[in-house]
Design an enzyme around this catalytic site. Structure first.
Site, PDB file in Angstrom:
ATOM      1  CE  LYS A   1       0.653  87.674 -46.497  1.00  0.00           C
ATOM      2  NZ  LYS A   1      -0.028  86.955 -45.392  1.00  0.00           N
TER       3      LYS A   1
ATOM      4  CB  SER B   1      -3.673  88.525 -45.368  1.00  0.00           C
ATOM      5  OG  SER B   1      -2.608  87.765 -44.833  1.00  0.00           O
TER       6      SER B   1
ATOM      7  CB  SER C   1      -3.182  84.863 -43.613  1.00  0.00           C
ATOM      8  OG  SER C   1      -3.990  85.925 -43.152  1.00  0.00           O
TER       9      SER C   1
END
Lengths: 105, 493
Positions: free
Chosen positions: B75, B150, B174
């Site tokens: 990420k 997210s 997330s």
């Protein structure tokens, strides 16, 4: 200090005051949108008041078994000045360069 | 679609077979990712030259074996030395860290091929991956829908068959929420289990890094590799890390599973409820002792989270001043103007909204009413969990109230978007570990996530229970149809 005419009303001045604290410049339209959103969100979170928290200790660390972490104060290598400056938007002579802070007379 | 990049095991096999031809195999894999990702956009960007360079250094190097040659996605809020680490924000669009995150070091030590650039909501603020400055990621099961957020890119990349595993971060759900919505496995470890060194902070008392994988055994392996004490994160816990992979293939006879009634009310969709109830029956059939429990403060979790999270975020984002790193506005003015303009131009709407909200709740006259109150309610939420874990070994709930919603469906109403975190944020507030794994499909034929939560540092229980469910069901064998099959001559070798 924020005006407290009503706890549930967020005014445009409140948004401007908070944006000033947060060092964010907002346009007029943005101020209106954020005012509406903040009011809506804060109104929702006011449900927290329903919870009886008499004598409840606020969470300061999520796992209460943890204690302060200390280490010996021993000098050790860190990143170099070049590395520290490698992402600087502007730099000069090994320093971060920013616009003039003190006004010219 | 299933392919050789779907699991860590098949990927290791692929890398081993390639032998000295590994760099060429990686080149072909990059072509596969480019094709697969055309519609999905799980990656905000891929620096193919950098990945190829790492691949050539990976050949024959005397490193660990557990992830030998396996591409692992990162990420874009986890620092990779010298690589763009942007948090998918204009603010950090040119930021290149001078060090690796602890988790990146751990993966590289095991021979992994690091592939950064997975898309995310800006600074991890969001539940749909729509606030990214690179544009949104699409759900591989239906490209008109969001992948969750997210860590939407991290979940979509695994679901679409680009990559077998990725690392995300979980502050209010997330990792688990996008894993649920993309039909893959997402694990949020206990707070302190994994070092946050090199994770760009959102809310420091809630953030944890964790894996998103195709199956539970890969999740256990990834967790085993990234867990452990790191003196560079003062909240990292110095506790022996068990061999999580040894909790696979265990039976769950007599395992006490609690079903909290509060997770089956309100906005939960009928399809999600049915799938989770079916899953609970499966667990019961495997010998688990299912009991009803109550977590009465669950309904305050979203409120609590949206006070604590933004408060900490407003403090963490104060560092972006246009002076030291990150975006600086080109507008003329003095230093103060530089702060105001850089932050106005560098932050997107959701970041501004959270900074404003957090600043408000910490400001003079409101601290007690909002922040302090929320921290007290947080104690209550934690007490609920600890009481429940007196009576049961783990809790079983839905991960999200609904399946993936449409792109643009909730962007106009921030509060409605925040409600997506209703079942995931409690675990962050209490610091406990939680896993989401596929348990079928519901509305619009989209995946449903089953969430298991356990007491602090009992990831072993999560893995045992999750793996028992997985091996006795077929849900994890269903793959989305989008994403092209690279099984043919395209990616051979």
């Amino acid at each position: 200090m924020i005006e407290r005419t009503s706890d549930k009303k967020i005014t445009r001045d409140t948004v401007r005051y908070v944006a000033d604290l947060a060092r964010i410049s907002l346009g007029e339209e943005e101020t209106d949108i954020f005012r509406e959103h903040l009011e809506q969100i804060l109104k929702y979170v006011e449900q927290l008041e329903e919870v009886d928290t008499e004598n409840v200790i606020p969470t300061t660390h999520v796992l209460s078994s943890m204690k302060n972490i200390f280490r010996e104060d021993i000098p050790a290598p860190s990143i170099s000045p070049e590395e520290a400056l490698s992402n600087a938007p502007d730099k000069a002579d090994g320093f971060f360069k920013v616009p003039r802070v003190i006004k010219e007379r | 679609m299933k392919n050789k990049f779907s699991t860590i095991d098949s990927c290791k096999h692929w890398a081993a077979e390639a032998g000295p031809g590994y760099p060429e195999a990686v080149s072909r894999w990059l072509d596969h990712v480019r094709d697969t990702d055309t519609d999905i956009k799980a990656f905000a960007f891929i620096d193919t030259e950098k990945v190829k360079e790492r691949a050539s250094l990976n050949v024959g190097a005397g490193r660990g074996e557990r992830l030998r040659g396996v591409p692992i996605g990162i990420k874009n809020n986890i620092c990779v030395r010298g690589a763009l680490t942007t948090c998918c924000s204009e603010m950090l669009r040119e930021f290149r860290p001078v060090y690796d995150a602890h988790v990146v070091e751990r993966l590289e030590r095991e021979g992994a091929l690091i592939v950064e650039g997975l898309n995310m909501d800006e600074f991890a603020f969001g539940s749909s991956c729509e606030t990214s400055s690179f544009g949104y990621t699409r759900n591989p099961w239906d490209i008109s829908r969001i992948p969750g957020g997210s860590s939407g890119g991290a979940a979509a990349a695994v679901a679409s068959g680009s990559i077998p595993a990725s690392l995300g971060s979980d502050t209010g759900g997330s990792i688990r929420q996008p894993a649920a919505m993309c039909g893959v496995v997402g694990l949020k470890p206990t707070y302190g289990r994994v070092s946050r060194y090199g994770l760009i902070a959102f809310a420091s008392s809630l953030d944890q890094i964790g894996p998103i994988t195709r199956n539970v055994s890969d999740s256990a392996l990834m967790l085993e590799i990234i867990s452990g004490y790191d003196k560079r994160d003062s909240t990292s816990v110095d506790l022996e890390v068990g061999k999580f992979t040894e909790n696979l293939d265990r039976d769950i006879k007599g395992l006490r599973m609690g079903v909290p009634e509060e997770y089956f009310t309100g906005g939960i969709s009928p399809g999600v409820r049915s799938r989770v109830e079916e899953a609970i029956s499966v667990m019961e059939g495997l010998g688990a002792e299912v009991t009803r429990v109550s977590l009465p403060h669950t309904r305050y979790a979203v409120s609590c989270y949206y006070v604590v999270g933004p408060a900490e975020a407003s403090s963490n984002l104060a560092r972006f001043d246009g002076a030291h790193y990150g975006y600086r506005s080109g507008k003329p003015g003095d230093t103060t103007d530089m702060y105001f303009n850089s932050r106005d131009e560098g932050f997107g709407d959701e970041s501004k909204r959270r900074v404003l909200l957090g600043t408000y709740s910490l400001s003079s006259g409101y601290y007690g009413k909002y922040y302090l109150k929320a921290q007290k309610v947080r104690t209550r939420i934690t007490e609920d969990f600890l009481a429940a874990f007196e009576k049961c070994d783990c809790l079983v709930t839905p991960t999200t109230p609904t399946t993936a919603f449409g792109i643009g469906e909730k962007t106009r109403d921030p509060l409605e978007m925040y409600m997506s975190d209703v079942f995931t944020s409690p675990a962050n507030l209490a610091g406990i570990p939680a896993i989401s794994l596929p348990c079928g499909t519901a509305e619009n034929d989209m995946p449903v996530g089953l969430q298991l939560m356990a007491a602090p540092f009992r990831e072993d229980t999560l893995i045992k229970a999750a793996h028992a469910f997985e091996r006795n069901t077929e849900h994890h064998k269903r793959y989305p149809l989008s994403g092209k099959d690279p099984g043919g001559q395209d990616v051979e070798g």
